[in-house]
Design a protein around this motif. Structure first.
Motif, mmCIF file in Angstrom:
data_model
loop_
_atom_site.group_PDB
_atom_site.id
_atom_site.type_symbol
_atom_site.label_atom_id
_atom_site.label_comp_id
_atom_site.label_asym_id
_atom_site.label_seq_id
_atom_site.Cartn_x
_atom_site.Cartn_y
_atom_site.Cartn_z
ATOM 1 N N THR A 151 -74.020 -45.156 1.013
ATOM 2 C CA THR A 151 -73.775 -44.675 2.373
ATOM 3 C C THR A 151 -72.299 -44.356 2.582
ATOM 4 O OG1 THR A 151 -75.617 -46.006 3.227
ATOM 5 C CG2 THR A 151 -73.993 -45.230 4.824
ATOM 6 N N LEU A 152 -71.428 -45.216 2.067
ATOM 7 C CA LEU A 152 -69.986 -44.967 2.167
ATOM 8 C C LEU A 152 -69.585 -43.705 1.411
ATOM 9 C CD1 LEU A 152 -68.457 -48.557 1.825
ATOM 10 C CD2 LEU A 152 -68.273 -47.016 3.799
ATOM 11 N N MET A 153 -70.185 -43.484 0.243
ATOM 12 C CA MET A 153 -69.858 -42.287 -0.531
ATOM 13 C C MET A 153 -70.290 -41.020 0.197
ATOM 14 S SD MET A 153 -70.804 -43.607 -4.397
ATOM 15 C CE MET A 153 -70.507 -41.994 -5.131
ATOM 16 N N ALA A 154 -71.504 -41.035 0.736
ATOM 17 C CA ALA A 154 -71.996 -39.858 1.465
ATOM 18 C C ALA A 154 -71.158 -39.604 2.715
ATOM 19 C CB ALA A 154 -73.469 -40.058 1.836
ATOM 20 N N THR A 155 -70.842 -40.684 3.424
ATOM 21 C CA THR A 155 -70.051 -40.551 4.656
ATOM 22 C C THR A 155 -68.655 -40.017 4.366
ATOM 23 O OG1 THR A 155 -71.254 -42.383 5.676
ATOM 24 C CG2 THR A 155 -69.131 -41.812 6.630
ATOM 25 N N SER A 156 -68.032 -40.522 3.323
ATOM 26 C CA SER A 156 -66.673 -40.079 2.995
ATOM 27 C C SER A 156 -66.654 -38.610 2.561
ATOM 28 C CB SER A 156 -66.076 -40.965 1.897
ATOM 29 O OG SER A 156 -66.856 -40.912 0.711
ATOM 30 N N CYS A 157 -67.711 -38.148 1.902
ATOM 31 C CA CYS A 157 -67.782 -36.731 1.529
ATOM 32 C C CYS A 157 -67.825 -35.847 2.775
ATOM 33 C CB CYS A 157 -69.018 -36.474 0.666
ATOM 34 S SG CYS A 157 -68.894 -37.081 -1.028
ATOM 35 N N LEU A 158 -68.629 -36.237 3.744
ATOM 36 C CA LEU A 158 -68.718 -35.474 4.993
ATOM 37 C C LEU A 158 -67.399 -35.518 5.763
ATOM 38 C CD1 LEU A 158 -72.297 -36.568 6.121
ATOM 39 C CD2 LEU A 158 -71.616 -34.335 5.232
ATOM 40 N N GLN A 159 -66.749 -36.671 5.742
ATOM 41 C CA GLN A 159 -65.447 -36.787 6.405
ATOM 42 C C GLN A 159 -64.425 -35.856 5.763
ATOM 43 O OE1 GLN A 159 -64.891 -41.034 5.938
ATOM 44 N NE2 GLN A 159 -65.263 -41.410 8.111
ATOM 45 N N ALA A 160 -64.413 -35.823 4.442
ATOM 46 C CA ALA A 160 -63.464 -34.966 3.731
ATOM 47 C C ALA A 160 -63.721 -33.493 4.035
ATOM 48 C CB ALA A 160 -63.557 -35.222 2.224
ATOM 49 N N LEU A 161 -64.980 -33.106 4.107
ATOM 50 C CA LEU A 161 -65.320 -31.710 4.417
ATOM 51 C C LEU A 161 -64.868 -31.335 5.824
ATOM 52 C CD1 LEU A 161 -68.895 -31.407 2.858
ATOM 53 C CD2 LEU A 161 -66.798 -30.300 2.058
ATOM 54 N N LEU A 162 -65.091 -32.224 6.777
ATOM 55 C CA LEU A 162 -64.684 -31.945 8.158
ATOM 56 C C LEU A 162 -63.162 -31.863 8.288
ATOM 57 C CD1 LEU A 162 -67.218 -34.228 10.077
ATOM 58 C CD2 LEU A 162 -67.083 -31.733 10.206
ATOM 59 N N CYS A 163 -62.464 -32.766 7.622
ATOM 60 C CA CYS A 163 -60.996 -32.727 7.667
ATOM 61 C C CYS A 163 -60.459 -31.481 6.967
ATOM 62 C CB CYS A 163 -60.413 -33.988 7.040
ATOM 63 S SG CYS A 163 -60.656 -35.490 8.027
ATOM 64 N N ALA A 164 -61.109 -31.083 5.885
ATOM 65 C CA ALA A 164 -60.706 -29.849 5.201
ATOM 66 C C ALA A 164 -60.931 -28.636 6.110
ATOM 67 C CB ALA A 164 -61.488 -29.686 3.901
ATOM 68 N N ALA A 165 -62.031 -28.671 6.870
ATOM 69 C CA ALA A 165 -62.288 -27.590 7.830
ATOM 70 C C ALA A 165 -61.201 -27.532 8.894
ATOM 71 C CB ALA A 165 -63.653 -27.791 8.481
ATOM 72 N N GLN A 166 -60.699 -28.705 9.309
ATOM 73 C CA GLN A 166 -59.613 -28.727 10.294
ATOM 74 C C GLN A 166 -58.322 -28.180 9.706
ATOM 75 O OE1 GLN A 166 -59.448 -29.024 13.419
ATOM 76 N NE2 GLN A 166 -57.216 -28.991 13.567
#
Length: 242
Positions: A203-218
C-alpha cells in the motif's frame, strides 16, 4: 422641377453612403476590438488553469498523505498489540518511517504550499509558481523515500519469532517468500505478521507512486505558471478591465 428631383436623389445617395460607411466603420472597429481582447482572454484563461490545476493536485495529495501516515503507524503494532513496539521487536524498515516522514510530512508540506498556490495564485506572480516547483520536488523526494523504504521492507520480510529466536527469516530469500505462502508459517509470532507487512508495504509503495506522479505534474504545472503567471478566478473578476 427636374433640378429639384436630381438634387433630392443626389442627397439621398449621399446619405445612404454615409450611413453604410458608418456601419462599416463600426463593424471594423468592433472586429478590431474583439481581436485585441481575445489574446488577453486566452492569456487569463491559461493563468486560471494553472491555479485550478494546483488546487486539484493538492486536494488529490491529501488523502494519500493520510494513507501513508496511517500505514506507517499501523506497522508499529503487528497483531494489533503494543507489546512488540515496547520491546523493540519491530521490522527494521518500519523504524525508518518512510510513510510518516517521506510520504507523510514531506508530501504534506508540498501539498499545503501547492494548495496555497491554487487558492491565491501566489499573488499572481511567477516567483510563487517557481517556489511551487521546489516544494513539488520535495514531495517527489519524500514519495521516493517512502517507496524505497517500503521496497526494502518488502524484500527483507518481517521480523518475527521463527526457529526459536527473533529473526528475519526471509531476508535472503530474494522475495520468493511472497509467492510461496507455505513459508509464512515459519513466523510463529506475531500472528499473521507476513500478510500484515506485505499488505501495508504494498500500500505504501502504490501510494508513494501516485504521490510522485502528482508532484511531478505540479512541477510541469509550475513551469507553465512561470511562463504565463497564475491567477485566481476571483482575483481576475476583481481586476479592472483596463
Amino acid at each position: 422641377m427636374l433640378g429639384l428631383l436630381l438634387t433630392s436623389e443626389y442627397t439621398n445617395s449621399i446619405t445612404e453612403i454615409d450611413v453604410n460607411g458608418d456601419l462599416s466603420s463600426l463593424k471594423t472597429g468592433r472586429n478590431r476590438a474583439e481581436e485585441s481582447v481575445q489574446p488577453l482572454v486566452n492569456n487569463h484563461s491559461d493563468k486560471m488553469s494553472t491555479a485550478k490545476c494546483s488546487k486539484f493536485i493538492a486536494f488529490s495529495l491529501y488523502p494519500f498523505v493520510f494513507i501513508s501516515i496511517l500505514c506507517n503507524i499501523v506497522l508499529f503494532f503487528p497483531d494489533g498489540s503494543v507489546k512488540y513496539a515496547q520491546q523493540g521487536l519491530i521490522t527494521e524498515e518500519v523504524k525508518y518511517m518512510g510513510g510518516l516522514l517521506g510520504g507523510g510530512i514531506m508530501v504534506l508540506i508540498s501539498s499545503i504550499y501547492i494548495h496555497f498556490t491554487g487558492d491565491n495564485g501566489c499573488c499572481g506572480n511567477r516567483f510563487g509558481m517557481f517556489l511551487s516547483i521546489a516544494f513539488a520536488a520535495v514531495g517527489v523526494a519524500g514519495a521516493f523515500y517512502s517507496f524505497i523504504v517500503a521496497l526494502i521492507g518488502l524484500n527483507s520480510g518481517p521480523l518475527c519469532y521463527a526457529d526459536g529466536e527473533w529473526t528475519t527469516p526471509f531476508k535472503h530469500s530474494n522475495t520468493s517468500y511472497l509467492a510461496d505462502s507455505s513459508l509464512w508459517a515459519k513466523c510463529v509470532e506475531p500472528k499473521n505478521v507476513v500478510q500484515f507487512n506485505i499488505g501495508l508495504f504494498l500500500t505504501l509503495m502504490a501510494t508513494s507512486c501516485l504521490q510522485a506522479l502528482l508532484c511531478a505534474a505540479q512541477i510541469i504545472n509550475g513551469l507553465a505558471g512561470c511562463m504565463f503567471g497564475a491567477y485566481n478566478e476571483n482575483k481576475l473578476d476583481e481586476a479592472p478591465l483596463s
